[in-house]
Scaffold this active site. Structure first.
Site, PDB file in Angstrom:
ATOM      1  N   ASP A 122      57.962  30.594  70.693  1.00  0.00           N
ATOM      2  CA  ASP A 122      58.218  32.031  70.855  1.00  0.00           C
ATOM      3  C   ASP A 122      58.433  32.414  72.322  1.00  0.00           C
ATOM      4  OD1 ASP A 122      55.647  31.587  71.725  1.00  0.00           O
ATOM      5  OD2 ASP A 122      54.697  33.078  70.428  1.00  0.00           O
TER       6      ASP A 122
ATOM      7  N   ARG B  21      51.926  40.966  65.008  1.00  0.00           N
ATOM      8  CA  ARG B  21      52.369  42.214  65.653  1.00  0.00           C
ATOM      9  C   ARG B  21      53.871  42.489  65.533  1.00  0.00           C
ATOM     10  NH1 ARG B  21      50.053  41.392  71.357  1.00  0.00           N
ATOM     11  NH2 ARG B  21      49.802  39.258  70.604  1.00  0.00           N
TER      12      ARG B  21
END
Ligand code: UD1
Ligand code: CA
Length: 456
Positions: free
Chosen positions: A102, A15
């Site tokens: 992340d 994404r």
């Protein structure tokens, strides 16, 4: 306590819509993975293992300075599978900490609290209450409040979907236990993946209690999956830094329009920073420094009482106390200014030293030059330092006065207290105390007539 930290960083990051692997995207000029790494580096006696996969070589190349073991997970078959790749490197008596590459803003204090919950009888799990828990693994507790298991969104029953306490993914436990649980993880779930979260139910089955703790804010455990989340966490991070600077006595006209992308080596008091200022790399700011709007400063040392006016770009420069720079000035690498120097608008300086009280106030290029003290360089002065192949130095000694629109063709020296007449092209050394000029004589022609346009 011997610690092994496993940073999971093999995920794809679809994404982000990017050729750059997700964990190399940056917050404040530092990759997501480095944020996680730097935090875990502060834990003592810690071996760091990074599980990478997507964009593998690029990730390793860009971050090969990190003191960590890199483990490739060739196929991303789930978080459990990712941790399995490291299993043979985990010592039985180690405490193992699992982090996500992340999730960049996780705080050391939160992790320390998590680690304090690890023993032979217990493991630590970081959970968070979300108003919208959709997509996350839910924490299932029994009636007496003890954690029983984690259920992934896609495997939840209607009742479990209502649970607002979710798994952040961050957890810690003893190495021997982790290894035995890892070997038992199966893929009998809605996604056909190896879920690390399955180990919670296994622990409970062995009377290992699951002790949870929570971060101080949701943003601390927020992962980056798209560019909206990236920009959100950038602003969260910048806000924290801005608040810390204000606590240390810096005035920020608008903390939301200030960016620190790097570190401050030292910081004086009563610094005032106007809007849209960016500080990059390693900077030092003295006391009573003021920085005008729209200015970028990188890897520089700014002395006390320096005034930087609007719209300046300063890189790898040293600015002496009491100097005034700008507006619209550019100081390029290896510029060293003494005290009380004035650099005005549309002046570019590169690889030059300018000693105290000298002034270069308008429209000049000074490169590869040594400027003494009390020198006045008039508007439009250019050092011609480059012949197309090589660069040469210009020396302007103390007290010299350079008339406007002068070109100094290097190598050349202007002596002490010398004066250069305006509009000169100086190709030879100019002796001290004398007036030197190179200028064609001015003539006036009487009776001269302007040309007249011809009739067609
Ligand atoms: C995971 C948790 C979920 C939790 C959520 C928090 C599991 C099964 N689920 O879900 O309970 O609420 O995180 O964000 O653990 N990764 C690998 N290799 C893999 C898969 C993932 O390295 O094969 C890494 C990813 O890069 C990422 C992290 O593990 O850093 C989490 O992966 P992700 O796919 O985001 O997990 P979720 O399914 O969201
Ligand atoms: Ca995720």
């Amino acid at each position: 306590m011997k610690l092994t930290t496993i940073i999971l960083a093999a995920g794809k990051g679809t994404r982000m819509c990017s050729e750059t692997p997700k964990i190399l995207h940056k917050i404040a000029d530092r990759s997501l993975l480095e944020h996680v790494y730097d935090m875990s580096k502060q834990l003592p006696d810690n071996k760091i293992k990074i599980v990478y996969g997507h964009g593998g070589e690029l990730v390793r190349e860009s971050l090969n300075q990190l003191e960590a073991t890199w483990i490739e997970q060739k196929q991303q078959l789930g978080t459990g599978h990712a941790v399995q790749q490291v299993a043979d490197q985990i010592g039985d008596t180690d405490t193992v900490l699992i982090l996500y590459g992340d999730v960049p803003l996780l705080k050391l204090t939160t992790v320390q609290a998590l680690l304090a919950n690890v023993s032979d009888e217990s493991l630590g799990l970081l959970t968070v209450q979300l108003t919208d828990p959709k997509g996350y693994g839910r924490i299932v507790r029994n009636t007496s409040g003890q954690v029983q298991k984690i259920v992934e969104e896609k495997d939840t029953s209607d009742n479990e979907k209502l649970i607002k306490e979710v798994n952040t993914g961050i957890m810690a436990m003893k190495g021997s236990k982790l290894k035995s649980w890892l070997s038992q993880i199966k893929t009998n779930n809605a996604q056909g993946e190896y879920y690390l979260t399955d180990i919670i139910e296994m622990a409970v089955g062995q009377n290992i209690s699951v002790i949870t703790n929570q971060p101080s804010t949701e943003d601390e455990v927020m992962g980056v999956n798209n560019r909206m989340q990236l920009s959100h966490l950038e602003r969260v991070y910048q806000k924290e830094q801005a608040e810390s600077l204000m606590e240390q006595g810096v005035t920020l006209r608008d903390p939301a329009r200030f960016d620190l992308r790097g570190s401050l080596q030292s910081l004086g008091q009563d610094i005032e920073i106007d809007i849209n200022v960016i500080l990059e790399g390693k900077n030092t700011l003295g006391s009573n420094v003021t920085i005008g709007a729209n200015t970028r400063i990188k890897n520089s040392v700014i002395g006390d009482y320096v005034e930087i006016l609007d719209n300046c770009v300063i890189e790898d420069a040293v600015i002496g106390a009491g100097s005034r720079i700008g507006p619209f000035a550019r100081l390029r690498p290896e510029t060293v200014l003494g005290t009380n120097v004035h650099i005005g608008n549309f002046v570019e300086i590169k690889k030059s030293e300018v000693a105290e009280k000298s002034k270069i106030n308008h429209l000049s290029y000074i490169g590869d030059t040594t400027v003494g003290s009390n020198v006045n360089i008039g508007a439009g002065t250019i050092t011609c330092n480059y012949d197309g192949a090589n660069k040469f130095r210009t020396v302007i000694e103390d007290g010299a006065f350079i008339g406007s629109d002068t070109q100094l063709v290097a190598p050349v020296t202007v002596g002490k207290n010398a004066t250069i007449g305006a509009g000169s092209t100086i190709t030879k050394d100019s002796p001290e105390n004398q007036l030197t000029l190179s200028r064609s004589k001015q003539v006036s022609i009487s009776g001269w007539q302007r040309p007249i346009k011809k009739e067609k």
